[in-house]
Design an enzyme around this catalytic site. Structure first.
Site, short mmCIF file in Angstrom:
data_model
loop_
_atom_site.label_atom_id
_atom_site.label_comp_id
_atom_site.label_asym_id
_atom_site.label_seq_id
_atom_site.Cartn_x
_atom_site.Cartn_y
_atom_site.Cartn_z
N ALA A 1 0.88 -1.25 -0.02
CA ALA A 1 -0.06 0.12 -0.04
C ALA A 1 0.90 1.24 0.07
CB ALA A 1 -0.98 -0.01 1.16
N GLY B 1 1.65 12.24 -4.60
CA GLY B 1 2.40 11.63 -5.61
C GLY B 1 3.05 10.22 -4.93
N ILE C 1 -4.86 -0.63 -4.76
CA ILE C 1 -3.83 -1.65 -4.13
C ILE C 1 -4.46 -2.75 -4.32
CG2 ILE C 1 -3.15 -2.39 -1.71
CD1 ILE C 1 -2.24 0.74 -2.63
N SER C 2 -3.52 -3.64 -5.08
CA SER C 2 -3.86 -4.84 -5.75
C SER C 2 -4.09 -5.91 -4.62
CB SER C 2 -2.77 -5.31 -6.46
OG SER C 2 -2.72 -4.34 -7.57
N GLY D 1 -6.99 -8.09 -38.15
CA GLY D 1 -8.25 -7.27 -38.74
C GLY D 1 -9.31 -7.06 -38.02
N GLU E 1 4.36 -0.62 -11.05
CA GLU E 1 5.58 -0.40 -10.23
C GLU E 1 6.12 0.88 -10.97
OE1 GLU E 1 4.79 -2.70 -8.46
OE2 GLU E 1 4.78 -4.79 -9.25
N GLY E 2 5.27 1.65 -11.27
CA GLY E 2 5.65 3.08 -11.70
C GLY E 2 5.68 3.17 -13.38
C1 LIG Z 1 -4.45 -1.97 -11.79
C2 LIG Z 1 -3.39 -1.34 -10.85
C3 LIG Z 1 -2.63 -1.87 -9.66
C4 LIG Z 1 -2.02 -1.18 -9.10
N1 LIG Z 1 -1.21 -2.00 -7.72
C5 LIG Z 1 -0.69 -0.95 -7.04
C6 LIG Z 1 -0.43 -1.68 -5.74
O1 LIG Z 1 -0.69 -2.73 -5.38
N2 LIG Z 1 0.05 -1.06 -4.78
C7 LIG Z 1 0.45 0.56 -4.87
O2 LIG Z 1 0.82 1.06 -4.22
N3 LIG Z 1 0.04 1.07 -6.16
C8 LIG Z 1 -0.58 0.25 -7.23
N4 LIG Z 1 -0.90 0.94 -8.44
C9 LIG Z 1 -0.66 2.16 -8.58
C10 LIG Z 1 0.53 2.42 -9.62
O3 LIG Z 1 1.92 2.05 -9.27
C11 LIG Z 1 0.36 3.95 -9.98
O4 LIG Z 1 -0.89 4.12 -10.63
C12 LIG Z 1 1.48 4.44 -10.82
O5 LIG Z 1 2.85 4.41 -10.30
C13 LIG Z 1 1.24 5.96 -11.24
O6 LIG Z 1 0.95 6.75 -10.11
P1 LIG Z 1 -0.36 7.66 -10.19
O7 LIG Z 1 -1.56 6.74 -10.32
O8 LIG Z 1 -0.37 8.17 -8.65
O9 LIG Z 1 -0.08 8.72 -11.34
P2 LIG Z 1 0.26 10.13 -11.02
O10 LIG Z 1 1.31 10.31 -10.04
O11 LIG Z 1 -0.95 10.91 -10.82
O12 LIG Z 1 0.82 10.35 -12.62
C14 LIG Z 1 0.09 10.67 -13.64
C15 LIG Z 1 0.92 10.88 -14.79
O13 LIG Z 1 2.08 12.31 -14.52
C16 LIG Z 1 3.30 12.02 -14.46
N5 LIG Z 1 3.93 12.39 -13.02
C17 LIG Z 1 3.64 12.33 -11.92
N6 LIG Z 1 4.36 13.03 -11.21
C18 LIG Z 1 5.10 13.51 -11.89
C19 LIG Z 1 6.53 14.26 -11.70
N7 LIG Z 1 6.73 14.66 -10.29
N8 LIG Z 1 7.12 14.54 -12.61
C20 LIG Z 1 7.00 14.17 -13.99
N9 LIG Z 1 5.76 13.51 -14.25
C21 LIG Z 1 5.06 13.36 -13.25
C22 LIG Z 1 3.29 10.29 -14.25
O14 LIG Z 1 4.46 9.58 -14.82
C23 LIG Z 1 2.00 9.87 -14.99
O15 LIG Z 1 2.34 9.82 -16.46
C24 LIG Z 1 -1.82 0.07 -9.20
C25 LIG Z 1 -2.21 0.79 -10.30
C26 LIG Z 1 -3.19 0.08 -11.20
C27 LIG Z 1 -3.64 0.61 -12.43
#
Ligand SMILES: Cc1cc2nc3c(=O)[nH]c(=O)nc-3n(C[C@H](O)[C@H](O)[C@H](O)COP(=O)(O)OP(=O)(O)OC[C@H]3O[C@@H](n4cnc5c(N)ncnc54)[C@H](O)[C@@H]3O)c2cc1C
Length: 383
Positions: free
Chosen positions: A121, A128, A153-154, A335, A359-360
């Protein structure tokens, strides 16, 4: 596991995944949930819950080189089952790295048996990631009190434990983040489902609200302030594992596209004889091959005890681009029917898109790679 035992295990698992798990594909896609009552006994019998759990805690303790092919094969079969098992095994590995002996003994045997599971989590809806967290943990005597929100959170639908990242010192930047083990059911720790996802159907990625959650001080993982270092270390391997998932999805898309190109006739010839389609196939194969080699290098280095932040992030990024290109081209090879649910290509296309985010994002991976190389990292004996 020694090579002879592993080969027999791998062969058996591959066969049984296709005969026993693959038939659930249509049902999971239709119902958008995994029928755990039926799927669980198969996963348990195959030993898939304990793939990455060290043997001393009842798991199979596979090396990364041994684990990657199994994860890739699971990605071919179904993205949702893959994501559940990837998260389960990755987080088991995370706990085995950052947990104390007492914490490992309490949780890992249950994880290996599939009666317990650990979720990670970190991500928050209003902040962020990494050092930019709104969750807080304040020490009161022998307890910490946690407050905050997490989302996406998966495995939050069935996890028994959560590695919860929170700020223990809001003014200390990266050194102010700590990780805690929180048991499901702890008072004030509320979990709700999020809406269904685009692909990898059946995996659940919930929202957590922590309101004055009291956890014993012994549930701190490592020391206060180690949270960012812990998540960097554990995400490093997990990024390689996401790339292995990209490989499986890409390989399956290539297999299906080749098969379709042999049998679909237009203007009197199979698609496979058209130069344009041959080019798609060659480019898909090239991506699959390159990704396989990158993964092999990561696995060898990791199994030799090396840290590989740059290689892991590059492979994760290359993997998501490769599987993106491969599933695009496979869809084009099919197709119009490829866009319907008549063929698995439609599912693989959607499943692949999760690999961008797990994972980012690519931006984060690029940051890790640039930091490593600017800091003097070299690729060493990549071969
Ligand atoms: C199906 C699924 C399962 C997941 N499972 C987990 C899990 O088990 N545990 C967990 O902790 N998370 C989990 N996540 C979350 C996932 O790791 C994040 O969605 C991902 O890392 C992006 O973070 P965010 O959603 O907060 O995007 P944001 O931070 O809102 O980013 C949106 C966009 O802006 C860019 N961005 C953001 N901040 C900056 C910056 N400072 N500089 C430049 N660009 C920036 C990002 O690269 C992205 O393109 C999961 C996500 C999904 C979709």
């Amino acid at each position: 596991m020694d090579d002879v035992r592993y080969e027999a295990f791998r062969k058996d698992v591959f066969e049984r995944m296709w005969t026993e798990l693959a038939p659930f594909e249509d049902r999971i896609e239709r119902e958008e949930q995994i029928p755990y009552a039926e799927v669980n006994p198969i996963i348990t019998d195959l030993g898939l819950w304990g793939l990455m759990v060290p043997e001393e805690y009842g798991g199979l303790g596979l090396t990364v080189s041994q684990y990657l092919p199994i994860l890739s094969e699971l990605s071919k079969i179904h993205g949702g089952i893959r994501v559940v098992l990837h998260v389960h095994n990755s987080n088991a590995h995370a706990l085995s790295v950052i947990g104390s002996e007492e914490q490992r003994r309490a949780v890992l045997p249950g994880v290996a048996a599939g009666t317990m599971s650990v979720a990670f989590a970190l991500t928050e809806p209003d902040f962020g990631t990494g050092a930019d967290l709104g969750s807080t943990a304040v020490r009161h005597g022998d307890e910490y009190v946690l407050n905050g929100h997490k989302h996406l959170i998966s495995n939050s639908d069935f996890a028994s434990h959560f590695i919860y990242f929170a700020k223990t010192d809001p003014d200390a930047g990266e050194l102010g983040v700590s990780a805690f083990l929180v048991e499901r059911g702890t008072s004030g720790f509320d979990i709700e489902p999020l809406p269904h996802t685009m692909g990898c159907k059946g995996g659940e990625h919930g929202r957590i609200t922590a309101t004055d959650v009291r956890v014993p001080a012994r549930n701190l993982l490592g020391q206060e302030g180690q949270g960012v270092a812990q998540l960097e270390e554990t995400l490093e391997l997990s990024r390689v594992l996401v790339a292995a998932s990209s490989l499986g999805t890409a390989e399956r898309a290539l297999e299906l596209a080749v098969e379709h190109s042999r049998t679909r006739i237009t203007f009197g010839k199979p698609l496979a004889q058209r130069q344009a389609v041959q080019r798609y196939i060659a480019e898909m194969a090239q991506d699959v091959y390159a990704l396989k080699l990158m993964l092999g290098d990561c696995a060898r280095k990791w199994d030799a005890g090396r840290r590989i932040p740059a290689e892991a992030s590059m492979t994760k990024n290359f993997g998501l681009e490769a599987v993106g290109r491969v599933t695009d081209r496979a869809l084009l090879t099919f197709g119009g029917v490829g866009y319907t649910r008549a063929h698995s290509i439609e599912r693989l296309y959607r499943d692949a898109r999760l690999n961008w985010l797990e994972e980012g994002t690519p931006t984060i991976q690029n940051m890790v790679v640039a930091r490593a190389f600017v800091g003097g990292h070299t690729l060493g004996d990549a071969s």
